[in-house]
Design a protein around this motif. Structure first.
Motif, short mmCIF file in Angstrom:
data_model
loop_
_atom_site.label_atom_id
_atom_site.label_comp_id
_atom_site.label_asym_id
_atom_site.label_seq_id
_atom_site.Cartn_x
_atom_site.Cartn_y
_atom_site.Cartn_z
N ALA A 1 -41.49 -18.80 -32.04
CA ALA A 1 -42.24 -17.54 -32.02
C ALA A 1 -43.18 -17.52 -33.21
N PRO A 2 -44.31 -16.81 -33.11
CA PRO A 2 -45.24 -16.76 -34.24
C PRO A 2 -44.70 -15.96 -35.42
N GLU A 3 -43.70 -15.11 -35.17
CA GLU A 3 -43.12 -14.30 -36.24
C GLU A 3 -41.72 -13.90 -35.85
N LYS A 4 -40.81 -13.87 -36.80
CA LYS A 4 -39.43 -13.47 -36.53
C LYS A 4 -39.04 -12.33 -37.46
N ARG A 5 -38.20 -11.43 -36.94
CA ARG A 5 -37.63 -10.36 -37.74
C ARG A 5 -36.17 -10.17 -37.35
N SER B 1 -28.38 -8.78 -44.17
CA SER B 1 -28.25 -10.18 -44.57
C SER B 1 -28.51 -11.09 -43.37
N VAL B 2 -28.80 -12.35 -43.67
CA VAL B 2 -29.10 -13.35 -42.65
C VAL B 2 -28.35 -14.63 -43.00
N ASN B 3 -27.75 -15.25 -42.00
CA ASN B 3 -27.05 -16.52 -42.18
C ASN B 3 -27.58 -17.51 -41.14
N LEU B 4 -28.27 -18.54 -41.60
CA LEU B 4 -28.90 -19.51 -40.72
C LEU B 4 -28.23 -20.87 -40.85
N ARG B 5 -28.13 -21.57 -39.71
CA ARG B 5 -27.63 -22.93 -39.73
C ARG B 5 -28.39 -23.75 -38.70
N GLY B 6 -28.85 -24.93 -39.08
CA GLY B 6 -29.58 -25.78 -38.15
C GLY B 6 -30.84 -26.33 -38.78
N GLN B 7 -31.95 -26.22 -38.05
CA GLN B 7 -33.24 -26.70 -38.54
C GLN B 7 -34.24 -25.55 -38.52
N VAL B 8 -35.15 -25.56 -39.47
CA VAL B 8 -36.20 -24.55 -39.56
C VAL B 8 -37.52 -25.27 -39.78
N ASP C 1 -38.22 -17.55 -45.75
CA ASP C 1 -38.35 -16.13 -46.06
C ASP C 1 -38.09 -15.32 -44.79
N SER C 2 -37.44 -14.18 -44.92
CA SER C 2 -37.05 -13.39 -43.75
C SER C 2 -37.41 -11.93 -43.95
N LYS C 3 -37.78 -11.28 -42.84
CA LYS C 3 -38.10 -9.86 -42.84
C LYS C 3 -37.15 -9.13 -41.90
N ASN C 4 -36.89 -7.86 -42.23
CA ASN C 4 -36.08 -7.06 -41.34
C ASN C 4 -36.96 -6.36 -40.31
N MET C 5 -36.35 -5.52 -39.49
CA MET C 5 -37.06 -4.90 -38.38
C MET C 5 -38.31 -4.14 -38.81
N ILE D 1 -36.24 -9.34 -46.73
CA ILE D 1 -34.80 -9.32 -47.00
C ILE D 1 -34.55 -9.98 -48.35
N ASN D 2 -33.69 -9.38 -49.13
CA ASN D 2 -33.37 -9.90 -50.46
C ASN D 2 -32.90 -11.35 -50.35
N PRO D 3 -33.55 -12.29 -51.06
CA PRO D 3 -33.13 -13.69 -50.98
C PRO D 3 -31.65 -13.90 -51.29
N ALA D 4 -31.06 -13.03 -52.10
CA ALA D 4 -29.64 -13.16 -52.41
C ALA D 4 -28.77 -12.92 -51.18
N ASN D 5 -29.34 -12.28 -50.16
CA ASN D 5 -28.59 -11.99 -48.94
C ASN D 5 -28.94 -12.94 -47.80
N ILE D 6 -29.62 -14.04 -48.11
CA ILE D 6 -29.99 -15.03 -47.11
C ILE D 6 -29.20 -16.31 -47.39
N THR D 7 -28.39 -16.72 -46.43
CA THR D 7 -27.62 -17.96 -46.54
C THR D 7 -28.17 -18.96 -45.54
N VAL D 8 -28.53 -20.14 -46.02
CA VAL D 8 -29.15 -21.14 -45.16
C VAL D 8 -28.42 -22.47 -45.33
N ASN D 9 -27.97 -23.04 -44.24
CA ASN D 9 -27.39 -24.38 -44.23
C ASN D 9 -28.18 -25.22 -43.24
#
Length: 481
Positions: free
Chosen positions: A391-395, A404-411, A434-438, A443-451
């Protein structure tokens, strides 16, 4: 953040005190102080003559930092169509609407093959299922009122279901509806269904409602009168995976509910192909826009687009990028359990994508002959259906902002701005993590977990991926010149 596997970028900037396994770039890189790549600190220029050779002589492994111009005889080069990748109706990256030209034909011309270059390089054209917004309220009110859904049948042909998103009317009854009562009768629905009210007599006329439950009286007071002077009946079918949803930020969206799709396809009674086989063996990944051998066909990928090929007051316009709050968006919800999609699931859209629920969080049995590796990012060796979202943009969040956001995989990023001349400006910095809410707030980077992890086996390939060139460099031998 934990990153497993290398990173490739057009031009990379590694911030201070970052730890990554490997880094490759096309047009240079900057490595901040205190950062390590492959366990190595580079206080000076890592491309100084002799540095690579000394590393390989003493470490016995590949140098963890590389430029495409100074190493290797083989390279995978992404075929990046930019914004066109999201758009099934685009044949170029900038496909303007020309009112003087009228409706456009988006099929490539002057080609020898029935499968053109666009079929392989535009992700939206590769999808098995297609959901297009075809009508809106007006030119000044882009609220969707009608969508067209296409799907594979088991024989490879495509079925079509035109869906009214409001209490609209149609002269025909879409596939899958069954009669449940006569006019003026009340039916108590114990689960959610899509409803129709009308008759095929006298030219036909039907009104529709989506996702209803409880007591429903099938009469003109409830549905309006779609066929004046004709006795009508009530119908139902499995609830639609596509529902109109206004968000608190004012944006009007269409929901995509992958968990509903299998039952919905079966309810159409139109020989619709399943979303995946009962058991999976190779080959894996994408089989082309016309799978071969065929059958089987699988409805395991979907493009969600705006059909802007027609001109008129109630036809939608092409979405803009960056996305606007006044344009339609897509909400992905009811999507945590994708185990029915045994060969994976993919979604491609040219609209803003909202994550409205947990996505792909239920593990399943891996395909025959494949055992997932136990790694730092997958300590239990669990297997999840391979998925991809473009998608051109995600929220994140729909009814309220995500905390908070928890991502796993490829970006990755499809941002495409290449320097052709030395005087051209550098591309804008892209920060895909970087992530945005609705509401659009960061979103605070401290609340973003990425693996981040690697794709290690063809069984981990989703239905839709970016295509790549495999470029081989070979020495020009004297006998050939």
């Amino acid at each position: 953040m934990r990153i497993e596997g290398g990173i490739f970028a057009g031009k990379a900037e590694v911030k201070a005190n970052t730890v990554i396994p490997a880094l490759s770039s096309r047009r240079g890189m900057t490595i901040g102080s205190g950062s390590t790549v492959g366990g190595q600190s580079f206080n000076g220029n890592p491309f100084t003559p002799g540095v690579r050779e000394a590393y390989q002589a003493t470490q016995g492994t590949f140098f963890p930092v590389s430029l495409s111009s100074e190493s290797g005889r083989a390279a995978f080069i992404p075929i990046n169509r930019g914004a066109a990748f999201f758009d099934r109706f685009s044949t170029t990256e900038n496909d303007p609407i020309d009112p003087a030209a009228g409706p456009r034909n988006h099929v490539a011309s002057n080609v020898l093959s029935s499968v053109s270059w666009n079929n392989y390089s535009i992700g939206a054209q590769q999808c098995a299922m297609r959901m297009d917004i075809t009508r809106v309220v007006s030119a000044t009110n882009p609220l969707p009122t009608e969508i067209r859904f296409q799907y594979y049948r088991n024989d490879g042909s495509r079925g079509i279901d035109t869906i009214q998103l409001s209490t609209g009317t149609s002269s025909t009854l879409p596939p899958g509806y069954i009669k449940i009562c006569d006019e003026n009768q009340t039916v108590t629905l114990t689960e959610n269904y899509d409803l129709a009210y009308g008759s095929p007599a006298n030219g036909g006329g039907f009104s529709f409602m989506q996702n209803k439950t409880g007591p429903i009286t099938f009469n003109n007071a409830t549905f309006g009168d779609p066929l004046v002077g004709t006795v009508k009946m009530g119908y139902r079918r499995a609830k639609s995976p596509w529902v109109k949803l206004p968000l608190p930020n004012g944006q009007n969206c269409i929901t995509v509910n992958p968990e509903r799709i299998p039952a919905y396809l079966a309810s159409l009674n139109d020989n619709a192909a399943p979303v995946g086989p009962a058991t999976v063996v190779g080959p894996f990944g994408y089989g082309g826009p016309n799978p071969s051998p065929a059958p089987p066909y699988y409805n395991n990928s979907i493009s969600v687009n705006v059909d802007y090929s027609n001109l008129g007051a109630t036809y939608p316009l092409k979405p803009t990028i960056p996305c606007k709050d006044t344009e339609p968006g897509v909400v992905l919800t009811e999507c945590s359990n994708l185990t029915a999609y045994t060969r994976g699931f993919s979604l491609v859209t040219n609209m803003r994508l909202f994550y409205g629920a947990h996505f792909n969080t239920v593990p399943t049995t891996p395909p025959s002959g494949y055992t997932p590796a136990v790694t730092a990012t997958n300590p239990t060796g669990s297997y999840y259906p391979p998925c991809s979202l473009f998608a051109p943009e995600k929220r994140y969040g729909t009814l309220k902002d995500a905390f908070s956001v928890n991502l796993r995989g490829q970006v990755g990023s499809l941002s495409k701005v290449d320097k052709v001349n030395s005087t051209d400006a550098d591309a804008a910095v892209v920060r895909p993590l970087d992530s945005k809410n609705m509401s659009g707030s960061a979103i605070n980077p401290a609340n973003i977990t990425v693996n981040l992890s690697q794709i290690r086996h063809p069984a981990e390939l989703p239905p839709i991926t970016m295509m790549n060139w495999l470029v081989l460099l070979e020495e020009r031998r004297k006998e050939f010149y």
